[in-house]
Enzyme design. Structure first.
Site, mmCIF file in Angstrom:
data_model
loop_
_atom_site.group_PDB
_atom_site.id
_atom_site.type_symbol
_atom_site.label_atom_id
_atom_site.label_comp_id
_atom_site.label_asym_id
_atom_site.label_seq_id
_atom_site.Cartn_x
_atom_site.Cartn_y
_atom_site.Cartn_z
ATOM 1 N N ASN A 72 36.821 47.096 6.348
ATOM 2 C CA ASN A 72 37.858 47.809 6.561
ATOM 3 C C ASN A 72 39.059 47.498 6.643
ATOM 4 O OD1 ASN A 72 37.010 49.581 4.497
ATOM 5 N ND2 ASN A 72 36.508 50.672 5.403
ATOM 6 N N ASP A 105 36.586 49.002 -0.517
ATOM 7 C CA ASP A 105 35.866 49.770 -1.603
ATOM 8 C C ASP A 105 35.290 48.739 -2.796
ATOM 9 O OD1 ASP A 105 36.222 52.481 -0.680
ATOM 10 O OD2 ASP A 105 37.983 52.901 -2.108
ATOM 11 N N GLU A 121 28.904 53.756 3.792
ATOM 12 C CA GLU A 121 27.858 52.179 2.978
ATOM 13 C C GLU A 121 26.829 52.133 3.097
ATOM 14 O OE1 GLU A 121 27.543 52.732 5.895
ATOM 15 O OE2 GLU A 121 27.343 50.912 6.653
ATOM 16 N N ASP A 130 21.843 49.469 4.132
ATOM 17 C CA ASP A 130 22.875 49.784 4.796
ATOM 18 C C ASP A 130 24.125 48.451 4.878
ATOM 19 O OD1 ASP A 130 24.283 52.051 7.313
ATOM 20 O OD2 ASP A 130 24.740 50.424 7.489
#
Ligand code: GH3
Ligand code: MG
Ligand code: MG
Ligand code: MG
Length: 297
Positions: free
Chosen positions: A186, A195, A221, A178
């Site tokens: 973001n 992305d 993610e 993770d």
């Protein structure tokens, strides 16, 4: 890969005059024509060219038209047999050997063209379907953002690899990965940059693994790595390698900024899929709680 332009018909006929007539008929309909006089040449030509249909004389010197037919059976190239032997038995034999169609000599031009065109059309539909299946097949197994295995593929591989490990008594481990504080990526750089970072992380994970390992996107993610022939100690080594590869160099974003990321990893070994995943998840949770950028079992 797909021949969407000109369609090619191979004409196999030993009589030069008849071959000439056949060629004229077919080029009239805009087909590209390859030609030869023997079955031996025909079998070579279909290896070297993308042939969409074969118009095959049954009576040939050397290996017979029927032998050629038998060898082409299962090749997906439709074969139209043209023959002076027109008893029911001859026709039935041609179909038994896999002919798509049968034309009697002497032939009528218009009918010949219609039959060959139908064979070519069959091949075109076959190609289109195959192309579609290839795309569908890969899309249903890979994650569109990263190109790695998607969750469905991971679940299928997890079943196969864990049961094989159980049957053959090999060790098997998984690593649940993770990305740390990814929401902040973001929030700071935008979703597009997020992305891009995920794609780079995926590339780095893949590059750090052995070919028999499977890395996929578990969701968001999070990535799951399947490690066949690997015990917990080995999984720990792999986990540390992944952590260093992903977090080692900063990621260069499109806007020129450099982004540092780290990952936390939970590892577990065993062959009971449900238990394996829940232990990896619990270990990941502990790695997060212990400060992130860690591999824990
Ligand atoms: P931590 O795991 O260290 O606890 O923090 P986190 O910020 O990574 O955890 P959280 O689960 O709160 O957030 C995960 C974030 O990952 C939420 C979402 O913005 C981001 N994310 C998930 N999937 C995608 C994706 O496909 N693209 C992008 N750009 N971001 C994604
Ligand atoms: Mg002949
Ligand atoms: Mg997460
Ligand atoms: Mg996260």
């Amino acid at each position: 890969m797909m021949n969407v332009g000109l369609r090619t018909v191979l004409v196999v006929e030993d009589h030069e005059d008849i071959r000439e007539l056949l060629r004229l008929q077919l080029t009239f309909d805009g087909l590209e024509v390859l030609e030869c006089a023997t079955g031996e040449e025909a079998l070579e030509l279909v290896q070297m060219h993308a042939v969409d249909a074969v118009l095959l004389d049954a009576e040939l010197p050397g290996i017979s038209g029927y032998d050629v037919l038998a060898q082409l059976a299962g090749s997906a190239i439709p074969v139209v047999v043209i023959s002076g032997r027109t008893t029911s038995d001859d026709v039935v034999e041609a179909f038994r050997l896999g002919a798509h169609d049968h034309i009697a000599k002497p032939f009528r031009g218009k009918e010949l063209r219609a039959r060959v065109t139908a064979a070519v059309e069959l091949k075109r539909r076959h190609d289109a379907l195959r192309h579609e299946n290839l795309i569908l097949g890969s899309e249903s197994r890979s994650d569109t953002l990263t190109g790695l295995a998607n969750r469905r593929k991971l679940e299928a591989d997890l079943q196969i690899l864990s049961s094989s490990a159980r049957r053959h008594d090999h060790p098997f481990s998984v690593a649940l990965v993770d990305v740390d504080h990814f929401k902040a990526v973001n929030d700071t750089y935008g979703h597009g940059a997020g992305d891009q970072a995920l794609r780079t992380i995926a590339e780095r994970l893949e590059a750090a693994l052995r070919v028999e390992d499977v890395a996929g996107r578990w969701g968001g993610e999070e990535f799951l790595v399947l490690l066949p022939y690997t015990d917990l100690e080995g999984a720990h080594v792999v986990g540390e390698r992944l952590r260093h590869r992903v977090g080692g160099d900063p990621i260069l974003l499109d806007d020129g900024s450099l982004l540092r990321v780290s990952i936390s990893i939970g590892i577990a070994d065993g062959t009971d899929v449900g238990d394996l995943l829940s232990r990896a998840d619990a270990a990941l949770y502990r790695a997060k709680a212990a400060g992130r950028n860690l591999v824990l079992a």
